[in-house]
Design an enzyme around this catalytic site. Structure first.
Site, PDB file in Angstrom:
ATOM      1  CE  LYS A  36     -24.679  14.132 101.107  1.00  0.00           C
ATOM      2  NZ  LYS A  36     -23.571  13.309 100.629  1.00  0.00           N
ATOM      3  CB  THR A  37     -24.666  11.941  95.361  1.00  0.00           C
ATOM      4  OG1 THR A  37     -24.657  11.641  96.753  1.00  0.00           O
ATOM      5  CG2 THR A  37     -23.702  11.006  94.645  1.00  0.00           C
ATOM      6  CG  ASP A 232     -20.241  13.305 100.291  1.00  0.00           C
ATOM      7  OD1 ASP A 232     -20.977  14.282 100.564  1.00  0.00           O
ATOM      8  OD2 ASP A 232     -20.692  12.197  99.950  1.00  0.00           O
ATOM      9  CD  GLU A 233     -22.708  12.745 104.296  1.00  0.00           C
ATOM     10  OE1 GLU A 233     -23.014  13.697 105.047  1.00  0.00           O
ATOM     11  OE2 GLU A 233     -23.550  12.020 103.747  1.00  0.00           O
ATOM     12  CD  GLN A 263     -28.872  15.281 106.460  1.00  0.00           C
ATOM     13  OE1 GLN A 263     -28.982  14.065 106.352  1.00  0.00           O
ATOM     14  NE2 GLN A 263     -28.875  16.077 105.393  1.00  0.00           N
ATOM     15  NE  ARG A 614     -32.751  10.533 106.672  1.00  0.00           N
ATOM     16  CZ  ARG A 614     -31.963  11.206 105.834  1.00  0.00           C
ATOM     17  NH1 ARG A 614     -31.351  10.573 104.865  1.00  0.00           N
ATOM     18  NH2 ARG A 614     -31.779  12.506 105.960  1.00  0.00           N
TER      19      ARG A 614
END
Length: 758
Positions: A36-37, A232-233, A263, A614
């Site tokens: 996503k970044t 973001d987020e 998330q 993770r």
């Protein structure tokens, strides 16, 4: 477009979709490890390349680290050299403005807060400042701290502010006297902040929202300044942050939000998952892009993660996939207890280290901080380096050190450092002035600190109230010193906590207070290891082990190749080759607080999903048949999340031959540890095509285990070496709940509990 195109070449098709969309609202659903970044930075770089002035672009992140990383990536894509970054008040250089909500709002308020009648030279109060101020508020309102303490009061205030609710509106919905008290404190707290020309962190956003509401021309100026907005987020935003972004986006509607509802794990901080779930209702014309290709994990890990999270309703459907189709199966490991769990985790880490996976590519994740103690000790025993992220090491935690200091003083009243530590713990209004008089008297009379405290009536400079409080303190210590010759350290510790009122002092209706009390209960769990020794040996052996562990602790705090220990909440945004998730039992994970709350249970499932995703290659999940935690022995069922895991991507491992969990598998990938002796017992069952019906029945006779032991039914009287005599309240299979005569209610596993039938 070619593969050498620095903007679109490195991207997959959905990422390109996100980058090529420019005008109008956009929702990018970015699954774990989906790049996503990269999508966000390439999107911003594309806007600049297509002629959008950088200063018209705003990117909001949740950490300064994330903002700096994005800046560096954009500079690399556009080949911008150092020194060509933002200049001027709002970055009218060659890079957009990027930062956290708070940093951006501070810059706005430094420029415009005077339009709200405030001074632009305001100070920003941190948590300690806020707590001190709230203490003053409660004192002014004459609210007893036993009724309402500063931290819980601030917790309520924070929740009100995250929802953008002021004192007047909050008062309309107050239904209890306590809530009325809280809102009175909120109102006074706000007045005192204004008097001090101070803002807290929540105010930075709220005052900016108020500026936009009350001064339309200010809002218009910032709407013209930032025509392209990126958040973001987005799943972690609260209502106040939502208002800030929505107001800025009203004019041009070029709002791109990126995140993953699966998330969203910060509801306790005020995050509102509805912001991302309802984005398309608010912007029906929004471009929706789903990033489903994962660049981190194997398909086995993704299949398991997808199976866990799909049980949650109200989530946009997406199915993560990867080109890493093969990899090791996920190990679900049943262990005897929490000590065995930590030992097995360390063994796994050591084996992978030998196989070429460094310790810093491995992590142990747990639901609560109190669980870290066993893993710390296991690392120390094995001599492997470790680090704890986001938390203090167990034996260095304040509340743990306070209890240890009491025990040191009980053992030796000449331990002046420990005595000074506990003299005002819990708070007894014994401050620095009092200590000055005590120390002056000690010097004058050449006495130890303890001897001075015993002669406190002779200190003329102290008033009677202080003298009485010190006498009460010395009486408690003397009484416990006398009992130390008769009680093992776990019983002594229990009586110590009761005598000083530690539970009431620590449990202040906050999550932090609850966690501090759980840490103290975990220390009691350690003490039980010495129950079989005579009382004085029990105390001295316990303190010696703790002292040795603390010394080794200092040596293992390395920053290079070390095994990481951390809570699941802190692992978001990280990745490891090897992930071990501990304590996967009902009541531990999912947490007991979520058992009767549908939304909390959904968040627990998201926490599990975050932990699993993770992992790049290796994933292990542990659960224990019995566990001592927070001072209690528990025998909880395996976590419901384990039931969600597809059998074809897991292998079951157990330390016990007669394990109903391990044998109940369709895949036949059972692994029972314990060496050749155990394997020799398994082989006959394999030769007969697996377990026969009779044996399966024996494994599932949970209500009939140990039925041949007399006197262990409901109503039976028993004795425990630590808790004394009690009555059996309930029994189910190997697990009994006992009400002890001293008032404690405990649950034990009969296979390990040292119970004597009376």
């Amino acid at each position: 477009m070619t593969k050498t195109d620095p903007l679109l070449g490195p991207l997959n098709e959905p990422q390109r979709e996100a980058v090529l969309h420019q005008n109008g609202p956009a929702l990018i659903l970015a699954g774990a490890g989906s790049g996503k970044t990269k999508a966000l930075t390439h999107r911003i770089a594309r806007l600049i390349q297509d002629g959008v002035p950088p200063w018209q672009i705003l990117a909001v992140t949740f950490t300064n680290k994330a903002a700096n990383e994005m800046k560096e990536r954009i500079k690399a894509i556009l080949r911008i050299t150092d020194g060509a970054g933002p200049i001027g008040e709002f970055g009218q250089g060659r890079l957009p403005v990027m930062g956290t909500f708070h940093s951006i709002c501070v810059r706005i308020l430094r420029r415009d807060i005077e339009r709200l009648g405030r001074n632009r030279n305001f100070v920003i109060y941190d948590k300690d400042d806020q707590e001190k101020l709230m203490k003053e508020v409660l004192k002014e309102l004459k609210i007893d701290e036993n009724t309402l303490k500063p931290k819980p009061a601030l917790g309520y205030v924070g929740r009100f502010k995250s929802e953008a609710i002021g004192p007047k509106d909050a008062l309309k919905d107050a239904t209890t006297e306590r809530m009325v008290q809280v809102i009175r404190a909120y109102e006074t707290y706000e007045k005192m902040l204004r008097t001090a020309n101070a803002l807290d962190f929540d105010d930075l956003i709220l005052e900016t929202v108020r500026l936009f509401h009350e001064i339309p021309e200010a809002l218009d100026r910032y709407q013209e300044t930032w025509r392209y907005l990126h958040v973001d987020e987005y799943q972690d935003t609260n209502h106040a942050q939502y208002l800030f972004i929505s107001l800025l986006a009203q004019k041009y509607r070029n709002l791109c939000v990126i995140g993953d509802p699966d998330q969203s794990i910060y509801a306790f901080r005020g995050a509102d998952i509805r912001n991302i779930l309802e984005f398309e209702q608010e912007y029906p014309d929004a471009k929706r892009v789903a990033l489903e290709q994962n660049y981190r994990s194997t398909q086995i890990i993704l299949d398991a993660s997808n199976a866990v999270i799909k049980a949650n309703p109200r989530r946009p459907k997406k199915n993560m996939w990867t080109e890493r189709k093969t990899g090791p199966l996920i190990t679900v490991h049943e262990v005897r207890d929490e000590r065995k769990e930590s030992e097995e985790a360390v063994k796994c880490a050591e084996q992978l280290k030998r196989d070429g996976v460094p310790y810093n590519e491995q992590v142990v994740l747990y639901r609560t901080n109190a669980q870290s103690r066993q893993f710390e000790e296991a690392c120390m025993r094995a001599g492997i380096p470790y680090r704890i992220v986001g938390g203090t090491k167990f034996y260095a935690r304040r509340e743990v050190k306070d209890i240890l200091a009491y025990l040191y003083v009980i053992l030796n009243t000449g331990d002046t450092l420990s005595l000074l530590r506990i003299l005002n713990v819990p708070a007894r209004k014994i401050g620095d002035t009092t200590l000055g008089y005590i120390q002056a008297f000690a010097t004058q009379e050449r006495l130890t600190l303890w001897d001075v405290l015993k002669r406190v009536k002779d200190i003329v400079d102290l008033n009677d109230g202080v003298k009485n409080r010190i006498e009460n303190f010395t009486a408690i210590v003397e009484n416990l010193r006398e009992k130390s010759g008769r009680l093992v350290v776990s019983e002594l510790g229990t009586q110590l906590l009761e005598a000083i009122g530690m539970e009431k002092w620590l449990r202040d209706d906050t999550d932090e207070g609850e966690e501090r009390w759980q840490n103290v209960q975990e220390l009691l769990t350690v003490m039980h290891k010495y129950d079989a020794l005579d009382p004085m040996t029990s105390l001295t052996s316990f303190l010696e082990e703790v002292a040795l562990i603390s010394e080794v602790d200092k040596l293992t705090d390395v920053k290079d190749d070390a095994l990481t220990l951390m809570t699941l909440h802190l692992c978001k945004g990280l990745e490891f080759e090897h992930v071990m998730i501990a304590g996967c039992e009902e009541g531990i994970f999912p947490h007991s607080n979520s058992m009767y709350d549908k939304e909390q249970l959904e968040e627990e499932r998201r926490i599990m999903y975050v932990g699993m995703t993770r992992a790049k290659t290796h994933l292990r999940i542990f659960f224990a048949r019995t566990r001592q935690l927070w001072g209690n022995t528990q025998a909880n069922a395996p976590s419901r999340f384990i039931d969600d895991l597809p059998s074809e991507v897991t292998e079951r491992r157990s330390d016990e031959l007669l394990s109903a969990f391990a044998w109940a598998t369709e895949s036949g990938r059972l692994k029972v540890t314990g060496g050749e002796a155990v394997k020799s017992h398994i082989e006959p069952y394999r030769q007969h095509g697996g377990l026969n019906a009779e044996f399966n029945q024996d494994l599932n006779m949970s209500d009939d285990v140990n039925q041949d032991q007399p006197g262990l039914d409901k109503g039976s009287r028993v004795r425990h070496p630590a808790f004394g005599e009690g009555t059996v309240l309930t029994r189910r299979g190997d697990v009994v709940t006992i009400q002890f005569d001293k008032g404690q209610k405990k649950t034990f596993a009969l296979s390990i509990a040292p119970l004597q039938v009376l």
